[in-house]
Design a protein around this motif. Structure first.
Motif, short mmCIF file in Angstrom:
data_model
loop_
_atom_site.label_atom_id
_atom_site.label_comp_id
_atom_site.label_asym_id
_atom_site.label_seq_id
_atom_site.Cartn_x
_atom_site.Cartn_y
_atom_site.Cartn_z
N ILE A 1 41.82 41.06 48.98
CA ILE A 1 40.48 39.99 49.05
C ILE A 1 40.49 40.53 47.62
O ILE A 1 40.49 41.59 46.86
CB ILE A 1 39.49 41.54 49.98
CG1 ILE A 1 39.87 40.54 51.36
CG2 ILE A 1 37.89 40.97 49.93
CD1 ILE A 1 38.78 41.95 52.64
N LEU A 2 39.54 39.65 47.09
CA LEU A 2 39.13 39.56 45.52
C LEU A 2 38.12 38.94 45.30
O LEU A 2 37.34 38.22 46.13
CB LEU A 2 39.68 38.76 45.19
CG LEU A 2 41.63 38.50 45.19
CD1 LEU A 2 42.39 37.78 44.61
CD2 LEU A 2 41.92 39.71 43.92
N TYR A 3 37.09 39.47 44.31
CA TYR A 3 35.85 39.68 43.88
C TYR A 3 35.96 39.12 42.44
O TYR A 3 36.48 39.92 42.06
CB TYR A 3 34.48 41.05 44.49
CG TYR A 3 34.76 40.99 45.70
CD1 TYR A 3 33.58 40.56 46.63
CD2 TYR A 3 35.41 42.05 46.28
CE1 TYR A 3 34.01 40.66 47.79
CE2 TYR A 3 35.55 42.16 47.30
CZ TYR A 3 34.65 41.64 48.19
OH TYR A 3 34.90 41.86 49.91
N SER A 4 35.13 38.27 42.93
CA SER A 4 34.02 38.22 41.15
C SER A 4 32.79 38.29 40.25
O SER A 4 32.17 39.53 41.55
CB SER A 4 34.35 36.34 40.74
OG SER A 4 33.04 35.68 40.99
N GLN A 5 32.38 38.27 39.49
CA GLN A 5 31.33 38.76 39.01
C GLN A 5 30.66 38.27 39.85
O GLN A 5 28.76 38.58 39.97
CB GLN A 5 30.74 38.39 37.69
CG GLN A 5 31.71 39.02 36.88
CD GLN A 5 31.48 39.23 35.43
OE1 GLN A 5 31.27 38.06 35.14
NE2 GLN A 5 31.79 39.58 34.51
N ALA A 6 30.27 36.78 40.55
CA ALA A 6 29.44 36.04 40.86
C ALA A 6 29.65 36.55 42.71
O ALA A 6 28.79 36.28 43.55
CB ALA A 6 29.75 34.66 41.19
N GLY A 7 30.54 36.79 43.47
CA GLY A 7 31.46 36.91 44.57
C GLY A 7 32.03 37.03 45.24
O GLY A 7 33.56 37.23 44.18
N VAL A 8 32.85 36.60 45.99
CA VAL A 8 33.83 36.58 46.46
C VAL A 8 34.56 35.41 46.49
O VAL A 8 34.13 34.01 47.07
CB VAL A 8 33.17 36.55 48.30
CG1 VAL A 8 35.44 36.19 49.63
CG2 VAL A 8 32.89 37.27 49.17
N TRP B 1 37.01 32.17 36.54
CA TRP B 1 36.52 33.59 36.94
C TRP B 1 36.49 34.77 36.41
O TRP B 1 37.80 34.88 36.20
CB TRP B 1 35.93 33.48 38.21
CG TRP B 1 37.22 33.53 39.31
CD1 TRP B 1 37.83 32.52 39.50
CD2 TRP B 1 37.87 34.77 39.39
NE1 TRP B 1 38.97 32.81 40.40
CE2 TRP B 1 39.23 34.00 40.34
CE3 TRP B 1 37.72 36.32 38.77
CZ2 TRP B 1 40.39 35.31 40.99
CZ3 TRP B 1 39.10 37.20 40.28
CH2 TRP B 1 39.81 36.52 40.47
N LEU B 2 35.47 35.50 36.22
CA LEU B 2 35.47 36.84 36.19
C LEU B 2 35.88 37.76 36.56
O LEU B 2 35.47 38.40 37.84
CB LEU B 2 34.27 37.46 34.49
CG LEU B 2 35.51 36.73 33.44
CD1 LEU B 2 34.29 36.99 32.48
CD2 LEU B 2 36.58 37.19 32.94
N ALA B 3 37.16 39.41 37.27
CA ALA B 3 37.06 40.00 38.50
C ALA B 3 35.33 40.67 38.44
O ALA B 3 34.45 41.29 36.79
CB ALA B 3 38.25 40.98 38.12
#
Length: 636
Positions: A577-584, A603-605
């Motif tokens: 499961i990975l999340y960025s600054q904007a969401g999933v 995207w950035l984490a």
């Protein structure tokens, strides 16, 4: 004479009509009224009297005259009809004095539809005219976010600067690239003489491109032209003779094919392994003597990047003292790299490594002109068929660096100092952030860019209060600074903990072995027509991490364990499961991002504090790298 021309045109129309019927497509002219969006979703704008490219006239405004012509605008009504008589009369007029009366037409999404003057268009198409004068009304659809709509609105913006209606693109951003390719600033209007010159240059190219079979490719002539002048330079193409242009288009054809197929890049994440046949064992090939050139952007004494490649070159000299002769060229620029490549070729080098992304265009040109020379450029996500490219999966090492930083940061505040926002660099940042969060869930990674205008990294470190900093990857012989690798700030002084290692020597060695024993040719799949990009990592010995004596035994043992799982490909930093600054980004605990997703991520984490800078935020010296390798934001 007119009756004879009508008879010939009638036969052409019937032939086209029947061919379209067999293909299951509409055999008569397109009707604009049938394809227009609903009222209220578009506006109209008068363009006045303009030259309309004949090949972009595809139909009629209303259904009234659509059935009089086949889809190629040739007539299909009986030769005894009143329509045929009028067409024949117009044909005589065209031959004797030329058709001068303007037609009336509508332009919609780069295509033109005739409201008045269908027979005039038919006659002009029959005689092979390039354009016809017409009063044009443009149908402007509202913005809706779809790709074709976005490209068209880019065209409308460009048209305000350069009223060119005979060229269009199939990819977003190409009108801005064209503006830059011809030497114009963003928003700069074109003078009349510049428009005339461009029309001449494009017309000459388009003629050769279509004669070679460009109409069968899945790109527009505009796409091909932009690729062509980006590679060779607009001014250089403008000065070519017809024979020179013809030869250059032919030599560059695979570039157009690759562009049209949009087949992407063949990422080679492992050295090719091919078992030797009995014949190979009984009759081994004689060792091949290789003359190899390395072209550097700077010098080993002034650039850590160049120093790493120079160590790779020296490694080759040590590993192949008899089989290989190497030479290096320093201080390459976009202005002199063509001359450096030519010098290396004239010196007898049959393998050339250009070690910086801005050299890719020159590398392609040299490869096209010298098909027997093997040229590789050190860059990522570069789609050129005539050369191969190579890079390393440095994100694997950065993940380990992040894990160390997460373990060693007392205040949870880390800093990552990046250079250019290019392919691969975003994966490095995110891998570092993910490694830090794995060990310390409260870790924050403050992101700064050395390529940004007016940035003071040391001041930012103090402001943030970062206890661990990931700086430039390595130091160089002429520099005594300790601000490199991963370092811990102690009373304002850096204490180095670890350093990521680009082991280019290992890459070059494995590649030379592949060339010498014949495995190099097996990477080519002539049917696929894909660009080849080598992207090797820890498992291939191209990336590593070096620990310092200051790293405590506990974090060291933990990171060595993580390193072994990555090297054995049991674990991938971009899994789960990975999340960025904007969401999933990914909500599947078992999914691993594909190499393409990792390579092109924009995207950035979620634990990164900072952003990816735009071109306008960067220093002037970053422009050559960003132009070739800059991250392109994806929509949605």
């Amino acid at each position: 004479m007119g009756k004879e021309d009508y008879s010939k045109a009638f036969k052409l129309g019937k032939k086209d009509y029947q061919a379209r019927m067999l293909r299951g497509v509409k055999p008569i002219l397109q009707v604009l009224d049938d394809i227009l969006p609903e009222r209220g979703s578009y506006s109209e704008a008068s363009l006045g009297l303009v030259q309309i490219p004949i090949d972009q006239i595809v139909g009629t405004k209303t259904v009234a005259r659509s059935s009089s012509f086949a889809g190629n605008f040739m007539p299909i009504l009986r030769e005894t009809s009143e329509f045929a008589a009028k067409w024949a009369m117009l044909s005589d007029v065209h031959v004797e004095e030329g058709i001068r009366e303007p037609i009336k037409a509508y332009e919609y999404m780069h295509k033109f539809y005739v409201a008045e003057g269908n027979k005039r268009v038919s006659v002009m198409k029959y005689f092979g005219a390039v354009s016809i004068v017409g009063n044009v009304t443009r149908i402007v659809p509202k913005r809706n976010g779809e790709k074709e709509n976005k490209i068209y609105h880019e065209f409308l913006d460009f048209y305000q600067l350069a009223p060119i209606n005979y060229l269009w693109f199939t990819q977003e951003g190409n009108y801005a690239k064209l503006q830059e390719a011809v030497g114009k600033e963003p928003g700069e209007a074109w003078a009349e003489e510049e428009l005339l010159r461009f029309s001449s240059v494009f017309s000459r190219f388009s003629s050769e491109y279509q004669a070679k079979g460009g109409g069968k490719l899945q790109i527009s002539a505009g796409d091909a032209f932009l690729s062509f002048i980006t590679l060779y330079g607009y001014e250089a193409i403008a000065e070519k003779t017809t024979s020179e242009l013809q030869a250059l288009v032919a030599k560059s054809w695979e570039e157009f094919v690759l562009l049209g197929e949009n087949s992407g890049i063949e990422l080679k994440t492992k050295p090719i392994q091919k078992k030797k046949s009995l014949l190979d064992i009984l009759h081994p090939a004689a060792p091949r003597k290789l003359n190899i050139a390395f072209i550097y952007e700077k010098t080993p004494g002034t650039s850590a990047w160049t120093y790493a490649h120079e160590l790779g070159r020296l490694h080759l000299n040590q590993m192949f003292p008899e089989e290989v002769h190497t030479v290096c060229y320093e201080n390459g620029t976009r202005e002199n790299v063509d001359a450096l490549l030519e010098d290396a070729i004239q010196a007898g080098c049959d393998l050339i490594f250009t070690t910086s992304p801005p050299f890719v265009q020159a590398s392609v040109k040299a490869a096209i002109a010298n098909p027997k020379i093997q040229i590789l450029n050190c860059s990522l996500n570069t789609s050129h068929r005539y050369i191969r490219t190579y890079y390393s999966r440095m994100y694997e090492a950065k993940f380990l660096m992040g894990a160390i930083a997460g373990a060693m940061a007392e205040n949870n505040r880390l800093m990552y100092v990046a250079n250019y926002p290019i392919y691969g660099s975003i994966a490095n940042i995110n891998a570092f952030a993910l490694g830090a969060r794995m060990i310390n869930p409260r870790s924050e990674v403050h992101l700064e860019w050395t390529s940004k205008k007016e940035v003071d990294i040391e001041e930012r470190i103090r402001e943030v209060g970062a206890s661990c900093v990931s700086g430039k990857d390595m130091t160089i012989p002429e520099e005594t600074s300790r601000f490199f690798g991963l370092y811990h700030m102690d009373a304002g002084r850096p204490r180095n903990l670890a350093m990521p290692l680009w082991h280019w020597g290992s890459f070059y060695e494995q590649l030379i072995w592949a060339i010498m024993d014949g495995r190099w040719k097996y990477d080519d799949d002539t049917s696929a027509k894909k660009a080849i990009n080598y992207w090797w990592g820890m498992a291939e010995g191209v990336v590593d991490v070096v620990f310092s004596k200051y790293l405590p035994i506990g974090p060291k043992r933990l990171v060595e364990l993580l390193k072994s799982t990555i090297s054995s490909e049991v674990f991938n930093p971009f899994s789960g499961i990975l999340y960025s600054q904007a969401g999933v980004v990914s909500d599947d605990p078992y999914r691993i991002l594909s190499p393409e997703e990792i390579m092109t991520m924009d995207w950035l984490a979620e634990n990164v504090i900072g952003s990816i800078p735009g071109k306008e935020e960067l220093k002037e010296q970053a422009e050559p790298v960003i132009q070739q390798q800059g991250i392109k934001k994806k929509e949605g």
